[in-house]
Design an enzyme around this catalytic site. Structure first.
Site, PDB file in Angstrom:
ATOM      1  N   CYS A 240       0.828  -1.209   0.000  1.00 12.82           N
ATOM      2  CA  CYS A 240       0.000   0.000   0.000  1.00 12.82           C
ATOM      3  C   CYS A 240       0.862   1.258   0.000  1.00 12.82           C
ATOM      4  O   CYS A 240       0.348   2.355  -0.138  1.00 12.82           O
ATOM      5  CB  CYS A 240      -0.874   0.072   1.250  1.00 12.82           C
ATOM      6  SG  CYS A 240      -1.816  -1.382   1.576  1.00 12.82           S
TER       7      CYS A 240
ATOM      8  N   ASP B 171       2.492   2.281   2.675  1.00 11.76           N
ATOM      9  CA  ASP B 171       2.685   2.659   4.079  1.00 11.76           C
ATOM     10  C   ASP B 171       2.488   1.425   4.948  1.00 11.76           C
ATOM     11  O   ASP B 171       1.543   0.664   4.729  1.00 11.76           O
ATOM     12  CB  ASP B 171       1.644   3.696   4.531  1.00 11.76           C
ATOM     13  CG  ASP B 171       1.990   5.089   4.030  1.00 11.76           C
ATOM     14  OD1 ASP B 171       3.176   5.421   3.990  1.00 11.76           O
ATOM     15  OD2 ASP B 171       1.059   5.816   3.685  1.00 11.76           O
TER      16      ASP B 171
ATOM     17  N   CYS C 200       6.331   7.651   4.116  1.00 14.57           N
ATOM     18  CA  CYS C 200       6.916   8.961   3.846  1.00 14.57           C
ATOM     19  C   CYS C 200       7.411   9.610   5.149  1.00 14.57           C
ATOM     20  O   CYS C 200       7.295   9.042   6.230  1.00 14.57           O
ATOM     21  CB  CYS C 200       5.858   9.855   3.203  1.00 14.57           C
ATOM     22  SG  CYS C 200       4.426  10.075   4.262  1.00 14.57           S
TER      23      CYS C 200
ATOM     24  N   CYS D 242      -1.378   9.363   7.834  1.00 11.75           N
ATOM     25  CA  CYS D 242      -0.224   8.877   8.610  1.00 11.75           C
ATOM     26  C   CYS D 242      -0.567   8.865  10.101  1.00 11.75           C
ATOM     27  O   CYS D 242      -0.181   7.939  10.826  1.00 11.75           O
ATOM     28  CB  CYS D 242       0.988   9.760   8.364  1.00 11.75           C
ATOM     29  SG  CYS D 242       1.562   9.753   6.662  1.00 11.75           S
TER      30      CYS D 242
END
Ligand code: FES
Length: 309
Positions: free
Chosen positions: A35, A37, A62, A106
């Site tokens: 995905c 992440d 990220c 996130c």
């Protein structure tokens, strides 16, 4: 270009509590490398007080994912499990001085990883292999519960916000209808509970109208007549016109969109080029949908279909 707070940058360049915790009492893993992440959170818990005495993380993602994961460990160390479970993804974002809207997922990943780690410590089953029907977005492994929690915890009322906070709908787009249904249902529940203004609630097929702002009109074509008076051929002509107007902007970003079919108020399109895997494809589809609804004078659903269909 996204704006990152000084604290996000500090926690990205000098992450705290990165690495493994060999004697972890609970481990929570969310996301998947596929995905883009993934986060593994390890916590050490004092069994007497149920206080988190240490926490470590490993993440693939990220800079915002690294900063959010690191912030999460800082926040939860010293808290009891019950106190930690009261932390929301907004607390993580606030700790960092804010995150760009496109990066809020996130912080949601951290919130979900914490719940998974506590469940693991308590010997509860964490539903990471989703029950039949509960997995809504296969591209990002997002289930109905995660959408509901993100919508409730953050007061989300649009598909664009849901995409930013969870990444759901951000790739192939085949989950759009399912995610819309959960957003609509959850908003309706929030309205009934007095948590949301009815005017703000998401309604499937309705194009949000910003109060006090004129709907944008096309510079090249007059407003279309009401759809009830339009034949399918007329609708297709208007849709083709709108796509033609939007095409330069899509091509500037390396993508494109072509009309595949029209059935009543459902407009099937094929996203091509960079639009296929773009994480903001859902936002693009929403924009096309809004423009078509305006020009057709009716609510429409824009449904991306995979290549070959
Ligand atoms: S299934 Fe959700 S984006 Fe593909």
């Amino acid at each position: 270009m996204w704006e990152y707070s000084d604290k996000v940058q500090e926690y990205f360049f000098n992450p705290k509590n990165a690495g493994t915790l060999d004697d972890a009492s609970g481990v929570g893993e969310v996301g998947a490398i596929a995905c883009g992440d993934a986060l593994k959170l390890m916590i050490k818990v004092d069994p007497e007080s149920e206080r988190i005495t240490d926490a470590r993380f490993q993440t693939f993602g990220c800079g915002s994912a690294i900063a959010s994961s690191s912030a999460l460990t800082e926040i939860i160390i010293g808290k009891t499990l019950d106190e930690a479970l009261k932390i929301t993804n907004q607390d993580i974002a606030d700790f960092l001085g804010g995150l760009p809207p496109e990066k809020m997922h996130c912080s949601v990943m951290g919130y979900e990883a914490l719940r998974a780690a506590v469940a693991n410590y308590r010997g509860e089953v964490w539903e990471d292999d989703h029950e039949e029907g509960a997995l809504l977005c296969k591209c990002f492994g997002i289930d109905e519960g995660m959408i509901e929690r993100a919508v409730r915890n953050n007061g989300l009322t649009s598909m664009e916000q849901v995409a930013h906070f969870t990444k759901a709908t951000g790739s192939c787009g085949t989950c759009v209808e399912g995610v819309e249904a959960v957003l609509e249902k959850t908003n309706a529940e929030m309205v009934a509970e007095g948590l949301l203004d009815p005017a703000q609630a998401f309604v499937m097929g309705a194009v949000p109208v910003v109060p006090g702002r004129q709907q944008r009109k096309s510079p090249v074509a007059p407003p279309a007549p009401a759809s009830s008076k339009m034949t399918t051929v007329q609708k297709i002509r208007v849709i083709e016109e709108v796509l033609e107007e939007l095409r330069p902007a899509l091509r500037n970003d390396g993508g494109d969109c072509e009309l595949v079919d029209v059935e009543d108020n459902r407009v099937m399109v094929r996203m091509t080029g960079a639009c296929v895997n773009c994480q903001l494809a859902a936002v693009t589809v929403q924009g096309i949908q809004a423009r078509l609804a305006e020009r057709l004078g009716m609510p429409v659903r824009v449904i991306p279909v995979p290549a070959g269909k």
